[in-house]
Motif scaffolding. Structure first.
Motif, PDB file in Angstrom:
ATOM      1  N   PHE A 112       2.992   6.128  -2.216  1.00 17.41           N
ATOM      2  CA  PHE A 112       1.776   6.907  -2.422  1.00 17.41           C
ATOM      3  C   PHE A 112       1.744   8.059  -1.420  1.00 17.41           C
ATOM      4  O   PHE A 112       1.815   7.846  -0.204  1.00 17.41           O
ATOM      5  N   MET A 158      -3.874   0.609  -6.791  1.00 20.14           N
ATOM      6  CA  MET A 158      -2.477   0.581  -6.355  1.00 20.14           C
ATOM      7  C   MET A 158      -1.729  -0.592  -6.978  1.00 20.14           C
ATOM      8  O   MET A 158      -0.570  -0.461  -7.390  1.00 20.14           O
ATOM      9  N   GLU A 203      -9.376   1.100  -4.221  1.00 19.10           N
ATOM     10  CA  GLU A 203      -8.064   1.642  -3.890  1.00 19.10           C
ATOM     11  C   GLU A 203      -6.990   0.577  -4.034  1.00 19.10           C
ATOM     12  O   GLU A 203      -5.934   0.804  -4.620  1.00 19.10           O
ATOM     13  N   VAL A 237      -4.201   9.445  -1.550  1.00 17.38           N
ATOM     14  CA  VAL A 237      -5.173   8.582  -2.223  1.00 17.38           C
ATOM     15  C   VAL A 237      -6.556   9.195  -2.042  1.00 17.38           C
ATOM     16  O   VAL A 237      -6.845   9.816  -1.013  1.00 17.38           O
ATOM     17  N   LYS A 253       0.820  -1.214   0.000  1.00 22.16           N
ATOM     18  CA  LYS A 253       0.000   0.000   0.000  1.00 22.16           C
ATOM     19  C   LYS A 253       0.850   1.259   0.000  1.00 22.16           C
ATOM     20  O   LYS A 253       0.365   2.351  -0.261  1.00 22.16           O
TER      21      LYS A 253
END
Length: 496
Positions: free
Chosen positions: A321, A308, A304, A324, A76
């Protein structure tokens, strides 16, 4: 029976009347604090809306800190993981007893030391964010070889979550917090915008203590929160039907085995349409029952996670990231005076280092100009649309309602809005914006290397096309298309 007398009877009944004075004093103080705070918190909780209650729902729920899939956090883009100490890593009461003894340092379990070592080897910054005293936090930080700590953090207040991010130069989307307290760790982390990981209580002292409190009719604030979540169907009692039930990792749907909880009929009607597709997906598995709230909550998380994964597949693993869409900041509706020609309404919000403008526009769509040319219609057409809720999707109407996404980098030289893409609708096809994220290479220090990616999906009656738009800080927009009839489009490199 007075609260102190109840406490004395409680410790006697548990065979704990011979505890060191520091521990018995601590338990008595806990009883007093719970008695003083519980009624006020219960009254406050009654005024919570469902949106307020969502602050208590974690992104990850696992049995212990050793069961969390830290690889998913890495995927993530998480760079920093902060841990609570008391009852998250080890027994809180024994920590406090050891911390009160002169010349004795608070020590942590060997498994915790190995975990911190492994997390640092994975490239994580590993810290402690705790409400406990500074001398205990210092001992634990040294024993675990953590990168740092903040003690007396006053969770669920968010200021020390924010301070931790400032110290280590990370964004909320790059931080995860692990703790056992749904009211302090989860609510505090969620309100700070970080990924929250809830674990069951480590150690046994407070497990026994809280179970005995419950028998005495003394509910803790944590009990009150869970009862409210159960009422709204946002939580389940674990281990009732199947061992391991309810535990879930990042982006997963909780696998509940209990019946659906009741919730207000108005909310149910509003969510039924939005969750219909996901309900169909799980109906095939008759052994699992999901509430509408559970499905609704995970829609954006699934989008999401998928977005990703796609970006990492094309750009590699060395990206972080910085923002988001679900975690946008400074969102507000545009005032009438701020609307541009052709705009009916709009919102602006911040994702990473970019301000995004999403507006609903009415564009000319006839023989003279196609809507993709972005020719605004006149004020008369806009006035008629607003008055009559005029939605012309088919050909021949002369206008097209579209969603227009533009952005600007918040650094130097960003004076105007840079157009990125249009999403339109028609009678037999639809376009929608499904994912927005800001990111940059992990090894990149200059902010100018940050970019925004936006996903637009076209859905027709026979096929769909995925469009990715990349906006660089210099204002350049690049489009990447993934078309089912063009296999090479999936293999095109997205690197400049």
């Amino acid at each position: 029976m007075g609260i102190i007398k109840k406490g004395a009877n409680l410790m006697w009944g548990l065979g704990m009347n011979g505890l060191p004075k520091e521990m018995s004093d601590y338990l008595n103080r806990m009883l007093l604090e719970e008695q003083e705070d519980r009624e006020a918190f219960a009254a406050e909780l009654e005024g919570f809306t469902e949106a307020d209650l969502m602050a208590f729902v974690p992104d990850v729920y696992q049995k212990s800190i050793y069961k969390i899939d830290y690889g998913k956090l890495k995927e993530k883009g998480i760079m920093l993981i902060s841990f609570d100490i008391d009852d998250t890593i080890s027994d809180s009461i024994w920590n406090k007893v050891r911390g009160a003894l002169p010349g004795i340092k608070v020590a942590m379990p060997k498994d915790a030391k190995n975990l911190f070592r492994d997390l640092k080897a994975m490239g994580f910054i590993v810290t402690l964010l705790t409400n406990t005293k500074a001398d205990i936090a210092e001992d634990v930080c040294e024993d675990l070889q953590a990168d740092g700590y903040i003690a007396r953090a006053d969770k669920p207040e968010t200021r020390n979550f924010e301070r931790m991010m400032e110290i280590y130069h990370v964004e909320p989307t790059q931080m995860a917090h692990v703790g056992n307290n749904i009211r302090q760790d989860v609510a505090g982390g969620n309100r700070a915008g970080v990924t929250t990981c809830l674990v069951r209580r480590a150690g046994y002292s407070l497990k026994i203590f809280n179970a005995a409190l419950k028998k005495l009719g003394i509910q803790t604030k944590g009990h009150l929160v869970r009862a409210k979540l159960l009422e709204y169907g946002l939580w389940r009692k674990h281990h009732k039907e199947i061992k391991g039930d309810q535990y879930y990792q990042l982006g997963e749907l909780p696998k509940y085995q209990t019946k659906q909880a009741s919730f207000p009929s108005a909310q149910k009607n509003d969510m039924e349409a939005a969750a219909a597709d996901l309900i169909q997906q799980v109906e095939a598995d008759q052994d699992k029952t999901y509430t509408l709230e559970e499905l609704q909550r995970n829609i954006h998380k699934n989008n999401e996670s998928a977005g990703m994964r796609t970006l990492r597949n094309h750009l590699g693993d060395d990206i972080a990231f910085t923002g988001v869409w679900p975690d946008v900041k400074d969102e507000r509706e545009l005032e009438e005076a701020e609307l541009l020609d052709g705009e009916l309404s709009g919102y602006v919000f911040t994702v990473g280092g970019y301000t995004i403008r999403s507006a609903v526009c009415l564009y000319q769509d006839d023989e003279e100009a196609d809507y993709t040319q972005r020719v605004p219609v006149g004020q008369d057409a806009i006035a008629q649309y607003r008055e009559e809720s005029w939605r012309m999707r088919g050909p021949g109407s002369g206008v097209r309602e579209v969603q227009v996404v533009s952005a600007r980098y918040n650094g130097a030289g960003s004076d105007g809005w840079q157009h990125i893409c249009i999403a339109a609708t028609s009678i037999c096809w639809d376009e929608s914006i499904n994912f927005i994220a800001a990111l940059k290479p992990v090894t990149s220090a200059p902010a100018e290397h940050e970019v925004v990616f936006i996903l637009k999906q076209y859905t027709g009656d026979s096929f769909g096309v995925v469009h990715w738009y990349k906006l660089s800080s210099d204002g350049n927009v690049t489009e990447y298309e993934e078309h089912p009839y063009d296999p090479e489009s999936f293999e095109v490199s997205w690197r400049d």
